[in-house]
Design an enzyme around this catalytic site. Sequence first.
Site, PDB file in Angstrom:
ATOM      1  NE  ARG A   1      -3.780  -2.044   2.410  1.00 51.34           N
ATOM      2  CZ  ARG A   1      -3.905  -3.258   2.880  1.00 51.34           C
ATOM      3  NH1 ARG A   1      -2.547  -3.751   3.209  1.00 51.34           N
ATOM      4  NH2 ARG A   1      -4.626  -4.245   2.778  1.00 51.34           N
TER       5      ARG A   1
ATOM      6  CG  HIS B   1      -5.420   0.793  -3.816  1.00 54.91           C
ATOM      7  ND1 HIS B   1      -5.022   0.759  -2.523  1.00 54.91           N
ATOM      8  CD2 HIS B   1      -6.180  -0.104  -4.133  1.00 54.91           C
ATOM      9  CE1 HIS B   1      -5.672  -0.470  -2.281  1.00 54.91           C
ATOM     10  NE2 HIS B   1      -6.201  -1.046  -3.194  1.00 54.91           N
TER      11      HIS B   1
ATOM     12  CE1 TYR C   1      -2.686 -23.298   5.374  1.00 55.98           C
ATOM     13  CE2 TYR C   1      -4.652 -21.975   4.362  1.00 55.98           C
ATOM     14  CZ  TYR C   1      -4.125 -23.188   4.943  1.00 55.98           C
ATOM     15  OH  TYR C   1      -4.734 -24.527   4.713  1.00 55.98           O
TER      16      TYR C   1
ATOM     17  CG  HIS D   1      -6.238  -8.609   0.382  1.00 56.63           C
ATOM     18  ND1 HIS D   1      -6.408  -8.968  -1.053  1.00 56.63           N
ATOM     19  CD2 HIS D   1      -6.089  -7.352   0.347  1.00 56.63           C
ATOM     20  CE1 HIS D   1      -6.455  -7.526  -1.689  1.00 56.63           C
ATOM     21  NE2 HIS D   1      -6.124  -6.634  -0.808  1.00 56.63           N
TER      22      HIS D   1
ATOM     23  NE  ARG E   1      -3.090  -3.353  -2.144  1.00 57.48           N
ATOM     24  CZ  ARG E   1      -2.654  -3.907  -1.210  1.00 57.48           C
ATOM     25  NH1 ARG E   1      -1.144  -4.151  -0.967  1.00 57.48           N
ATOM     26  NH2 ARG E   1      -3.220  -4.702  -0.735  1.00 57.48           N
TER      27      ARG E   1
ATOM     28  CE  LYS F   1      -7.919  -0.993   4.512  1.00 60.91           C
ATOM     29  NZ  LYS F   1      -8.522  -1.238   3.233  1.00 60.91           N
TER      30      LYS F   1
END
Length: 412
Positions: A249, A346, A383, A373, A349, A276
């Site tokens: 970001r 952005h 993970y 995310h 991304r 974030k």
Amino acid sequence: MPKLAKPLTDTQIRNAKPKEKTYTLADGGGMYLEISSKGSKIWRMSYRQPNGKTTRLTFGRYPETSLQDAREKCMAARKLRAAGTDPAQAKRIEKRNQAFANANTFETVAREWHATKLSSWQLRTANNILHRLEKDVFPLVGKQPISTIGAPLVLDVLRQIERRGAVDMAKRQAQVISQVFRYAIVTGRAESDPVPSLRTALQPSADGHHAAITPDDLPQFLLALERNEIRMYPTTRIMMRLMMLTFVRTSELIETPWAEIDLERELWVIPWQRMKMGKKKVKPRKVDHHVFMPSQGWRLLRELSTYTGGGLFLFPNQRDHQKPASNGAILSALKRMGYGGKHTGHGFRSLAMGVIKERLGYRHEVVDRQLAHSSGDAYGEAYDRAQFLDERRVMMQKYADFLDNVANSNVK
């Protein structure tokens, strides 16, 4: 039979001079002009209450309140009396209601709502929301009692934002305004929220996401970046290339301190507090983010260290090196390159997601972890720390090599 007062004239009123003591000039219907010894002239009305006491109303000072205005006020008071209502009591109620309305303007309620949300917001979020209200909303409706503001007035506020091309900002302001109204409803200061009725009246966004070029646009974009016809500073070009290579970001790159960068071991891990999802006041995601920098990125960082390595941040603010550069630096450079409205910080991304999935064939969940995310399930956190780390490291190098091949015109 009582003697009827002869109605006053403007000439009589203007020529009335002060005397040693206060005196009055009757106009009829209980209304009169009171002239003080100092010369002030005030419209009043007297009437008798059922208990025998006399009540006196004041209609204003002459000439600010004209003879005609005073008579209209007197007539309104007489009609109230005829209907069985005490004009003095009605005036006290009106004054109290007006004071209540004035104490519950949109700005007053909005600031109160803002204060209740501070514990759940990051400081930057709180400051941004208040700044946008002060710039876009308060000047137009801030002094209006919130209970009197309807959909047309809110629509006018939002359309003024749209007129400067800030369509997405108008939608975000609509959400904030709606929250203020909902707060006013539960605190008894408004009866409805006008914002939901405006959805079809607002301009639609070009799409539901930040503007981004596609993989097919890459050759031209990379050529423009290489030619540097807009003469970007070396640090700005490095910033743009790192955004493309890492697709973190914008704030996560701009605010990176050199202390996070280990050039010797080629390691960059962003602490969860800077991410974030980690900045959430409620249930923050406490997972550090591994930025698997390809070899091209580490070469760029070593070059950058010759410019800013002695300071605090990778990209310091030009005016105050103790602060990071502005979040608008990338967007400004993109506009100068001719990509204003076509690509954003952005957008790198979205671009990376498209290239890695469509051209390199990686699974969505692997790219998603590199985008930081949240997985949305209990296993996702594990993970992120284990299963996909090696795969992401290889993926990021392949992505960087793909970009080099496109720049060299080996891939269309």
